[in-house]
Scaffold this active site. Structure first.
Site, mmCIF file in Angstrom:
data_model
loop_
_atom_site.group_PDB
_atom_site.id
_atom_site.type_symbol
_atom_site.label_atom_id
_atom_site.label_comp_id
_atom_site.label_asym_id
_atom_site.label_seq_id
_atom_site.Cartn_x
_atom_site.Cartn_y
_atom_site.Cartn_z
ATOM 1 N N ASP A 154 0.829 -1.206 0.000
ATOM 2 C CA ASP A 154 0.000 0.000 0.000
ATOM 3 C C ASP A 154 0.867 1.261 0.000
ATOM 4 O OD1 ASP A 154 -1.955 1.931 2.053
ATOM 5 O OD2 ASP A 154 -2.807 0.932 0.293
ATOM 6 N N GLU A 198 1.823 -0.319 -4.814
ATOM 7 C CA GLU A 198 0.790 0.627 -5.263
ATOM 8 C C GLU A 198 1.493 1.967 -5.392
ATOM 9 O OE1 GLU A 198 -3.402 2.691 -3.928
ATOM 10 O OE2 GLU A 198 -1.748 2.354 -2.524
HETATM 11 O O1 TEU Z 1 -4.764 4.007 -1.724
HETATM 12 C C1 TEU Z 1 -3.967 5.103 -1.970
HETATM 13 C C2 TEU Z 1 -4.625 5.925 -2.973
HETATM 14 O O2 TEU Z 1 -4.087 6.217 -3.954
HETATM 15 C C3 TEU Z 1 -6.015 6.232 -2.755
HETATM 16 O O3 TEU Z 1 -6.213 6.777 -1.561
HETATM 17 C C4 TEU Z 1 -6.485 7.201 -3.778
HETATM 18 O O4 TEU Z 1 -5.791 8.359 -3.709
HETATM 19 C C5 TEU Z 1 -7.872 7.512 -3.578
HETATM 20 O O5 TEU Z 1 -8.511 6.382 -3.276
HETATM 21 C C6 TEU Z 1 -8.425 8.041 -4.856
HETATM 22 O O6 TEU Z 1 -9.806 7.991 -4.813
HETATM 23 C C7 TEU Z 1 -4.312 3.097 -0.763
HETATM 24 C C8 TEU Z 1 -5.390 2.044 -0.587
HETATM 25 O O7 TEU Z 1 -5.577 1.382 -1.803
HETATM 26 C C9 TEU Z 1 -6.638 2.773 -0.156
HETATM 27 O O8 TEU Z 1 -7.739 1.909 -0.075
HETATM 28 C C10 TEU Z 1 -6.366 3.388 1.200
HETATM 29 O O9 TEU Z 1 -7.467 4.182 1.546
HETATM 30 C C11 TEU Z 1 -5.122 4.262 1.155
HETATM 31 O O10 TEU Z 1 -4.035 3.686 0.459
HETATM 32 C C12 TEU Z 1 -4.590 4.471 2.564
HETATM 33 O O11 TEU Z 1 -4.138 3.242 3.059
#
Ligand code: TEU
Ligand code: CA
Length: 646
Positions: A291, A343
């Site tokens: 993440d 990610e």
């Molecule tokens: O997501 C990071 C991220 O890019 C998202 O927050 C994005 O910016 C946003 O959803 C756009 O709509 C990761 C995880 O995939 C997400 O589910 C978490 O909320 C976030 O990190 C924090 O851990």
């Protein structure tokens, strides 16, 4: 004697195409043991043979072909088979299926999905044909951000079950010769994690430096008399700094207030992370989806952002990021037959090599969001899709990324709206079905490890949201509390924006059948509403219908599995400027496939570019095609997808 391009020599013994059923010397998946030795010898002989062969053909090309040899020689010494210049790995040939456990299958009627629910559906996934399951966070969490706020990394979330349930699920996955990767959320923890509970007790607490605490800027008019240390804003609206009265300092949280960022500068923090990674790998887990992993190295001194500065790009390119990831690889990842997918928000294509290049010893692959963010104007506002712009992204991937920079192919996940609603036409059941099949064709034939999100194989759509209270996502609720409250956005604008692009769309319960709650739960309430279209869109009906999106996805995965051209083959867009048609090839040695996707909902008489023919139709989303083999003009129906073997 026909001239054979250098790199194909390497895969001579595999014949023109490496059959997945008879793979080259790949490790026995279920045991995850390191790869067998004899492959190295075999490959070495191949290299020697080809070197001699190339000498015969003439110095110039020989010199030119030496370069790959060196890289190949290094790989051969590691017992890695090289195909078309790519080192062969199970995780490159995998189709990964992402499960959002809270929404997949409830097994105890509390309206919340759980691990026993997943275990009860493993045959469904095996029959679909997926190789790897990516499980979104299953760890103990107060669920401020549905598990992406972890309170205990070695404990299963109570709502999801027990460690015994996890072990049974993992055993069930392995028994079916599938693999499991879990979510590693270590840029931040929950503020209820014992590390943070200790850290906030006093400035001298041994865990204080596990997080990022700073003094505020004195301002008598500010609450508590201090402004935040700098002007960073959180991804979830508002300042990225939270005042803590106990020690009268601010702590950094790039996401929610209940998600304080870990201080990776502290070697103790890094060892804690490596230790919990080993805990799960030693259990038999096959790797991690990491993440927001590029954000772990913060900018020294944490200066204010300058006007117009791209915050995410800054946060994703910290000075010690690669040092930390190389340490993680050295101490953990390199010691297991695992895969790691980062990610990578804030990372662009030129910056990808540094994270995934084989000579970098960091990650196996990353998610680049350049394609999925196309048209984004910020927040929930997107321009209509302009196909050439999307196609240009994939051509850039194929040209900028080298053969040692593996890629990923995906269009959705738990942070995006439903794939068919975002990229397809759901105005009629047929157009929705054809759109869903077209998008599966695309994801499963583009370069890189392919990722499907739960429900994509059924063509699940966005939910008909009407009021703010229906949305569960903290991102929506925080935007309501800040931007709507500050008048930057009207409530209706937020509702329509989140209804079209919000994350809750991906999180409505899986639609298994036409029984209560779509078979997701026997409970009287589900944590997210079930999409009312489950009566038309559900797994049970589609498993029974040979012409369904489910069965099309199954066939598409089987076709991909049947020929490594879809994995290691070269990619070429043959008509980049066309506004409606996406036409590309995947070629490996003598094996070449032509993929044709009509992204419009209108029929098109499409004339293939000069010299291009459509020979043997292997798969199409419409039952039949009237075009004769070898045709150069094709009568494409709305949202039609075809794959020809040429
Ligand atoms: O997501 C990071 C991220 O890019 C998202 O927050 C994005 O910016 C946003 O959803 C756009 O709509 C990761 C995880 O995939 C997400 O589910 C978490 O909320 C976030 O990190 C924090 O851990
Ligand atoms: Ca449950």
């Amino acid at each position: 004697m026909a001239w054979i391009p250098w790199h194909s020599v390497v895969s001579l013994e595999t014949g023109p195409i490496c059959q997945r059923t008879a793979p080259c010397a790949v490790a026995d998946s279920s045991k995850g043991h390191p790869r067998p030795y004899h492959t190295a010898v075999l490959t070495f002989f191949k290299l020697a043979l080809s070197a001699a062969f190339a000498t015969a053909i003439g110095a110039s090309s020989y010199a030119q072909s030496l370069e790959p040899a060196t890289a190949d020689a290094r790989r051969a010494s590691q017992g890695v088979t090289v195909i078309n210049g790519y080192s062969q790995h199970w995780w490159k040939e995998a189709v990964v299926y992402q499960i959002y456990p809270r929404s997949f299958q409830d097994s105890n009627g509390d309206g919340i999905g759980d691990l026993n629910g997943i275990t009860s559906r493993l045959d469904y996934l095996k029959n679909l044909g997926v190789d790897v399951i990516w499980l979104s966070p299953h760890f103990d969490s107060p669920n401020a951000d549905n598990g992406y706020d972890i309170r205990d990394y070695r404990k299963v979330m109570t709502e999801f079950g027990t460690m015994g349930d996890f072990d049974r699920m993992l055993a069930g996955i392995k028994k079916r010769h599938m693999r499991l990767i879990i979510d590693l959320v270590v840029n931040h923890t929950s503020d209820e994690h014992k590390w943070f509970e200790e850290s906030r007790k006093s400035r001298t607490n041994p865990y204080r430096d596990y997080y990022i605490w700073r003094d505020g800027k004195p301002n008598p008019n500010a609450p508590n008399g201090f402004d935040p240390p700098n002007n960073y804003n959180s991804f979830f609206s508002g300042s990225a700094w939270q005042w803590d009265e106990t020690t009268r300092q601010f702590y950094l949280h790039l996401f929610a207030v209940k998600q304080p960022d870990l201080n990776w500068e502290n070697p103790k923090v890094r060892q804690e992370v490596y230790s919990l990674m080993r805990f799960w790998l030693d259990k038999g887990v096959d790797g991690f989806r990491m993440d927001v992993i590029p954000l772990i190295s913060k900018t020294p001194g944490l200066p204010d952002l300058t006007p117009g500065q791209d915050a995410v790009k800054l946060w994703a390119n910290g000075p010690r990021r690669d040092e930390f990831l190389q340490e993680m690889n050295r101490e953990v990842l390199s010691k297991y037959d695992d895969m790691s997918v980062g990610e990578a928000i804030g990372i662009d294509l030129p910056g990808t090599h540094s994270l995934v290049g084989e000579d970098r010893h960091e990650l196996s692959q990353i998610f680049n969001f350049d394609a999925t963010r196309i048209g984004s104007i910020g927040g929930y506002i997107y321009r209509p899709l302009h196909l050439p712009e999307l196609k240009a992204v994939y051509t850039a991937h194929a040209t900028i990324l080298g053969k040692q920079d593996w890629d990923t192919s995906f269009l959705g996940n738990h942070d995006m709206s439903r794939v068919v609603s975002r990229w397809g036409d759901t105005s009629t059941p047929e157009l929705r079905a054809m759109s869903a099949k077209l998008l599966q064709t695309m994801v499963l034939t583009l370069r890189g490890t392919a990722y499907l999100y739960q429900g994509d194989e059924l063509g699940m759509t966005n939910y008909p949201w009407t009021k703010i209270s229906e949305f569960n996502d903290i991102e929506v609720q925080n935007r309501f509390k800040t931007e709507v409250a500050q008048g930057k956005l009207t409530e209706q604008q937020l509702i329509s924006g989140a209804a079209a692009y919000g994350r809750d769309n991906a999180r409505t319960p899986m639609q298994w059948d036409i029984t209560k709650n779509a078979g997701f739960s026997t409970g009287n309430h589900t944590w997210e509403p079930v999409n009312p279209n489950y009566l038309q869109i559900n797994a049970a009906d589609q498993v029974k219908d040979p012409d369904s999106i489910y069965h099309y996805t199954q066939k598409m995965i089987a076709l991909r599995r049947s020929d490594l051209a879809f994995i290691y083959g070269d990619y070429q867009d043959l008509d980049p400027k066309h506004e409606q048609v996406f036409l590309y090839t995947r070629s490996l040695g003598a094996s070449s496939y032509l993929v044709i996707l009509n992204f419009s909902s209108q029929p098109i008489d499409y004339t293939l570019p000069q010299g291009i023919q459509a020979k043997n139709l292997k798969l199409g989303n419409y039952r039949d095609s009237s075009d004769l083999a070898g045709a150069t003009t094709l009568h494409l129906r709305p949202r039609e997808a075809r794959i020809y073997k040429n």
